[in-house]
Design an enzyme around this catalytic site. Structure first.
Site, PDB file in Angstrom:
ATOM      1  N   LYS A   1      -0.448   2.836  -1.279  1.00 55.71           N
ATOM      2  CA  LYS A   1      -0.703   3.564  -2.521  1.00 55.71           C
ATOM      3  C   LYS A   1       0.279   3.064  -3.566  1.00 55.71           C
ATOM      4  O   LYS A   1       1.397   2.642  -3.226  1.00 55.71           O
ATOM      5  CB  LYS A   1      -0.482   5.070  -2.325  1.00 55.71           C
TER       6      LYS A   1
HETATM    7  N1  GLU Z   1      -7.949   6.380  -4.335  1.00 56.59           N
HETATM    8  C1  GLU Z   1      -8.987   6.582  -3.390  1.00 56.59           C
HETATM    9  C2  GLU Z   1      -8.480   7.362  -2.183  1.00 56.59           C
HETATM   10  O1  GLU Z   1      -7.501   8.052  -2.268  1.00 56.59           O
HETATM   11  C3  GLU Z   1      -9.688   5.298  -2.998  1.00 56.59           C
HETATM   12  C4  GLU Z   1      -8.823   4.268  -2.329  1.00 56.59           C
HETATM   13  C5  GLU Z   1      -9.507   2.931  -2.137  1.00 56.59           C
HETATM   14  O2  GLU Z   1     -10.706   2.839  -2.353  1.00 56.59           O
HETATM   15  O3  GLU Z   1      -8.809   1.988  -1.785  1.00 56.59           O
HETATM   16  O4  GLU Z   1      -9.079   7.363  -1.147  1.00 56.59           O
END
Ligand code: GLU
Length: 420
Positions: free
Chosen positions: A110
């Site tokens: 993240k």
């Molecule tokens: N931000 C989204 C999540 O928390 C998508 C993450 C992604 O597609 O890599 O799942």
């Protein structure tokens, strides 16, 4: 585990408690526990911005690659003034388990920048995005770390990340990000994928009880990328969306909101507040409504020891990441409320991110119907495995999802062994 312990009740403390429960169930030792808990790599970067008016502002940026045992690091990029390293660590760890529970070949990551996107022009956001990407260049790549949108970022942000990376390496690399616009290699169905997955998870949970979605009453907290599309899909499936809210407040109508008209109101005003097809309702009230399904789709820690006790819905489907605290979760369980956990319920987004990456890697694009059908198949399979384990071992769906995910990651780690 020499990291400073996270603040009590913080998302990271909740993530650690969930991991500890899974490790305990699986009977892993302290060494493996430490390995599973500790982020693999972390970058802290300063992100300076020359504003449109010529001032210099400084933001803090982070990227945490929690685990890469099963594949490249994968996860969103969040722009929010509250972002800090511990929040990013929690969200990165949840990405590892999310990718594992739906069995896609990724680790978890993240990123975050402590910027309020609402306070900045598009040109400023572009400069911030490009500088952040440039600082992280050594960590990024289609086989190493693949970003996607999260709170406060969108398709345009991903186009800027992709362009900055591509210019630096000298060739266009669509697979370095997902959730990008279709015109630069995005996938059909990605924009609404998280919401489609939330609805499929809801349907699967209802099926377990011999119930159907048609006619069910739904309350959705959060009307961003996840909540708004979910409202639309729930309504299309014949459910009654009786309340929604965003940061400014909420609106409710017992007979059901006219979602199509509500979406037009939000497009025109930027908020659900003031919609003439219902009565005002606060963000706390929405959690306590007498509905069939409650979907917290806003942010972390909204269902805590106080608010969880007010929940009347028999089914909670977590559209947001980490909306329930450890204490809140215990109360929901004690009150007999079924919770479809975030790592399963909102995994549709990263599942279609995976499909987008596969397509972008092969330069071969699928139809919307292929994407939708493959997403549903993954969600239904993952839900089935989680529900079966929960039943077999007397676990909550959250505990079972974590056990499945943690076991898959530990297995990959053990098979690979340690180097040197
Ligand atoms: N931000 C989204 C999540 O928390 C998508 C993450 C992604 O597609 O890599 O799942």
């Amino acid at each position: 585990m020499s990291q400073t312990p996270p603040a009590a009740n913080s998302p990271l403390a909740n993530a650690h408690a969930q991991l500890a429960a899974a490790v305990d169930h699986l009977g892993y030792d302290a060494g493996l526990h430490a390995h599973l808990q500790t982020p693999r790599r972390e970058a802290h970067v300063a992100v300076p911005l020359r504003t449109d008016s010529g001032d210099l502002k400084l933001f803090r940026g982070y990227r945490v690659q929690h685990n890469i045992s099963r594949g490249p690091a994968k996860g969103g990029l969040r722009y929010s003034p509250d972002v800090d390293i511990d929040e990013v660590r929690a969200l990165a760890m949840w990405m590892t388990w999310k990718c594992a529970v739906v069995d896609i070949p990724y680790g978890g990551a993240k990123g975050g920048v402590d910027i309020d996107p609402g306070e900045h022009s598009q040109r400023e956001l572009e400069r911030v995005t490009r500088r952040y990407t440039s600082e992280l260049m050594p960590l990024l790549g289609p086989n190493t770390d693949i970003m996607a949108p999260d709170m406060g970022t969108d398709e345009q942000t991903m186009a800027w990340v992709m362009d900055t990376y591509s210019v630096a390496v000298g060739h266009t690399t669509p697979a370095v990000v997902t959730g990008k616009p279709i015109a630069v290699g995005g996938s059909l169905g990605r924009a609404e994928a998280t919401s489609a997955g939330v609805v499929q998870a809801t349907e699967a949970a209802l099926r377990e009880r011999g119930e159907k979605i048609v006619g069910k009453t739904i309350a959705i907290q959060g009307f961003g990328k996840v909540g708004a599309h979910a409202a639309d899909i729930f309504a299309a499936k014949g459910a009654r969306v009786v309340a929604v809210s965003d940061v400014h407040g909420g609106v409710r109508a017992e007979g059901g909101l006219d979602v199509a008209r509500l979406l037009l109101h939000v497009a025109a005003t930027g908020t659900v507040v003031g919609f003439d097809g219902g009565d005002p309702c606060s963000n706390t009230e929405i959690l306590a409504l007498d509905v069939d399904v409650l979907v917290p789709a806003a942010k972390e820690n909204v269902l805590d020891e106080v608010t969880a006790a007010t929940v009347r819905a028999p089914l909670v489907v977590e559209g947001a990441n980490g909306p329930t605290t450890t204490a809140g979760d215990a109360i929901l369980t004690r009150n007999g409320i079924t919770v479809v956990p975030d790592i399963l319920a909102n995994a549709g987004g990263v599942v279609v991110s995976y499909f987008e990456w596969v397509q972008a890697t092969q330069y071969f694009w699928w139809t919307a119907a292929e994407v939708a059908q493959r997403l549903e198949q993954r969600m239904v399979t993952a839900f089935g495995a989680v529900a079966e384990l929960a039943q077999r071992d007397g676990l909550t769906l959250r505990e079972a999802a974590n056990v499945i995910a943690v076991k898959r990651v530990a297995e990959a780690h053990q098979l690979r062994g340690l180097y040197p």
